[in-house]
Design a protein around this motif. Structure first.
Motif, mmCIF file in Angstrom:
data_model
loop_
_atom_site.group_PDB
_atom_site.id
_atom_site.type_symbol
_atom_site.label_atom_id
_atom_site.label_comp_id
_atom_site.label_asym_id
_atom_site.label_seq_id
_atom_site.Cartn_x
_atom_site.Cartn_y
_atom_site.Cartn_z
ATOM 1 N N SER A 91 -37.837 -37.693 -36.237
ATOM 2 C CA SER A 91 -36.748 -37.683 -37.208
ATOM 3 C C SER A 91 -36.646 -39.018 -37.926
ATOM 4 C CB SER A 91 -35.420 -37.363 -36.512
ATOM 5 O OG SER A 91 -35.419 -36.050 -36.000
ATOM 6 N N ASN B 97 -36.251 -41.991 -36.710
ATOM 7 C CA ASN B 97 -35.379 -42.984 -36.099
ATOM 8 C C ASN B 97 -36.239 -44.051 -35.440
ATOM 9 O OD1 ASN B 97 -32.700 -41.745 -36.523
ATOM 10 N ND2 ASN B 97 -33.536 -40.118 -35.226
ATOM 11 N N THR C 87 -26.615 -26.287 -34.661
ATOM 12 C CA THR C 87 -27.875 -26.870 -35.104
ATOM 13 C C THR C 87 -28.182 -26.467 -36.534
ATOM 14 O OG1 THR C 87 -29.136 -25.010 -34.194
ATOM 15 C CG2 THR C 87 -28.760 -26.904 -32.752
ATOM 16 N N ARG D 141 -33.476 -29.350 -39.644
ATOM 17 C CA ARG D 141 -33.525 -30.649 -38.984
ATOM 18 C C ARG D 141 -33.976 -30.508 -37.539
ATOM 19 N NH1 ARG D 141 -28.471 -34.529 -40.768
ATOM 20 N NH2 ARG D 141 -28.478 -34.071 -42.997
ATOM 21 N N ALA E 237 -33.620 -32.555 -34.161
ATOM 22 C CA ALA E 237 -32.898 -33.670 -33.552
ATOM 23 C C ALA E 237 -33.751 -34.357 -32.492
ATOM 24 C CB ALA E 237 -31.591 -33.182 -32.940
ATOM 25 N N LEU F 39 -33.614 -35.439 -29.412
ATOM 26 C CA LEU F 39 -32.791 -35.377 -28.208
ATOM 27 C C LEU F 39 -33.193 -36.424 -27.177
ATOM 28 C CD1 LEU F 39 -32.546 -31.497 -27.733
ATOM 29 C CD2 LEU F 39 -30.951 -33.025 -28.910
ATOM 30 N N ARG G 119 -23.276 -38.614 -32.315
ATOM 31 C CA ARG G 119 -24.692 -38.766 -32.636
ATOM 32 C C ARG G 119 -25.347 -37.416 -32.896
ATOM 33 N NH1 ARG G 119 -27.650 -42.743 -28.512
ATOM 34 N NH2 ARG G 119 -29.429 -41.889 -29.671
ATOM 35 N N LEU G 120 -25.014 -36.417 -32.082
ATOM 36 C CA LEU G 120 -25.601 -35.094 -32.275
ATOM 37 C C LEU G 120 -25.138 -34.481 -33.591
ATOM 38 C CD1 LEU G 120 -25.307 -33.717 -28.649
ATOM 39 C CD2 LEU G 120 -27.434 -34.097 -29.909
ATOM 40 N N GLN G 121 -23.875 -34.643 -33.919
ATOM 41 C CA GLN G 121 -23.368 -34.115 -35.182
ATOM 42 C C GLN G 121 -24.099 -34.758 -36.349
ATOM 43 O OE1 GLN G 121 -21.238 -35.819 -37.676
ATOM 44 N NE2 GLN G 121 -21.561 -33.968 -38.885
ATOM 45 N N GLU G 122 -24.338 -36.056 -36.271
ATOM 46 C CA GLU G 122 -25.052 -36.748 -37.346
ATOM 47 C C GLU G 122 -26.509 -36.297 -37.414
ATOM 48 O OE1 GLU G 122 -24.483 -40.818 -36.385
ATOM 49 O OE2 GLU G 122 -22.410 -40.887 -37.107
ATOM 50 N N MET G 123 -27.122 -36.047 -36.254
ATOM 51 C CA MET G 123 -28.516 -35.603 -36.238
ATOM 52 C C MET G 123 -28.689 -34.282 -36.985
ATOM 53 S SD MET G 123 -29.780 -36.345 -32.322
ATOM 54 C CE MET G 123 -29.898 -38.006 -31.643
ATOM 55 N N TYR G 124 -27.762 -33.360 -36.773
ATOM 56 C CA TYR G 124 -27.875 -32.042 -37.390
ATOM 57 C C TYR G 124 -27.084 -31.926 -38.690
ATOM 58 C CZ TYR G 124 -30.049 -30.301 -33.103
ATOM 59 O OH TYR G 124 -30.891 -30.081 -32.046
#
Length: 351
Positions: free
Chosen positions: A22, A24, A161, A165, A167, A169, A202-207
């Motif tokens: 992703s 990062n 999800t 995208r 994520a 994880l 963080r998960l919300q931002e990833m997806y």
């Protein structure tokens, strides 16, 4: 990962960055030679921009089996991208700024290090996955068969999800477990309570979607209850703007009850205020604000930026349309709940 980046930089005498799939940033080596804006921004911001990502992916790096040479552009140096593949799956990228000295033979000399980085990412990815759907079952036998080992206090999370995208994880803190659902766009997560807020964000931002967090459970065996709360919180996060994009069970208030109702029951309740929505002009929002302020006209008028007489006119209009007397406590409660239910039965707030 940092040791690998440093060793590759030493062997090749090149500027090195390691990123997940992703984009990062995971690690980077000491700068060698010139630097461009893309590398600088990637290190400072910890990830590449969407524009840079699209440019590089256009060269087929996501599916490439070996190094991909990407020519330079004005303001961007040429570079070599080496996919970090393990077991046929791409887990990230090794990036090398290239002045023309990175021959195929020199790149081959760091293959063992590339393979090690890919294996580490694959291990991290697998280590985050667990049979959480079974662990979140209300049936104790099913939970026991899931084989999930966790220590309380814990929080369960439900994350919407996105098909566009992937994520990363494996970049989540240790101790966080996750299970994507193959048949629905929902990710199940179990995290230590102390890290729940950070992980949900963080998960919300990833997806780029929404997330819901359940209540804390001191005993991990009770995490299935937190999961049920997380699913309710996600539903609220997707439909009620003031709770978006991450909703927590503790903050839901009356939505704890409303979001558990079946769609038919919610629709029946929402019908009590349908005339206000149909009237338009922000009438439904005005009445909801008035009821949220416990019927304080002055405070409501100030919040809405209207004259008090304008507010009174709108409230009288609402009474005529609904047939409900706002001076009556039960009528006010019914209308208030109806307006809240209407939000949940409508489309997601961001649509």
């Amino acid at each position: 990962m940092q040791d690998i980046a440093d060793e590759i930089a030493r062997i090749l005498d090149a500027s090195v960055t390691l990123e997940d799939r992703s984009f990062n940033l995971l690690a980077y080596g000491a700068q060698s030679g010139d630097i461009d804006t893309v590398r600088q921004e990637s290190i400072l911001r910890r990830r590449a921009t969407d524009e840079v990502r699209a440019h590089f992916e256009a060269y087929g790096i996501a599916t490439a089996e070996g190094p991909v040479r990407i020519p330079g552009l004005p303001g961007m140096l040429g570079r070599v991208c080496v996919p970090l593949r393990h077991g046929g799956v791409n887990y990230g990228y090794l990036w090398l700024l290239d002045s023309g000295a990175l021959t195929d033979e020199r790149l081959a000399s760091v293959t063992p290090l590339v393979d090690r980085a890919a294996a580490l990412l694959a291990h991290e990815a697998r280590g985050r996955h667990a049979r959480l759907r079974d662990f979140f079952s209300a049936d104790s036998a099913t939970r026991a068969a899931a084989g999930v080992e966790a220590e309380g206090p814990v929080v369960a999370m439900a994350v919407r999800t996105s098909p566009g995208r992937a994520a990363a994880l494996w970049t989540l803190p240790r101790g966080v477990l996750a299970e994507p659902a193959p048949d629905e766009a929902l990710l199940a997560v179990l995290a230590p309570a102390s890290q729940a807020g950070e992980v949900a964000r963080r998960l919300q931002e990833m997806y780029g979607t929404a997330a819901g967090a359940g209540g804390v459970r001191d005993d991990a065996e009770e995490a299935w209850e937190s999961w049920r709360e997380a699913v309710v919180a996600l539903r609220v996060a997707e439909h009620v703007e003031r709770h978006a994009p991450v909703a927590t069970w503790a903050d839901l208030g009356v939505y704890r009850l409303l979001a558990r109702l079946a769609h038919r029951e919610l629709a029946e309740l929402a019908a009590e205020s349908a005339a206000l929505t149909a009237a338009g002009g922000g009438l439904a929002a005005t009445v909801e604000e008035y009821l949220d302020r416990s019927g304080h006209a002055g405070e409501t008028a100030g919040r809405l930026g209207v004259h008090r007489q304008t507010l009174y006119y709108r409230l009288r209009k609402a009474e005529r349309l609904t047939g409900l007397d706002l001076a009556d406590g039960e009528n006010r409660l019914l209308l208030h709940l109806s307006l809240k239910a209407a939000a949940i039965t409508g489309p997601p707030w961001g649509v």
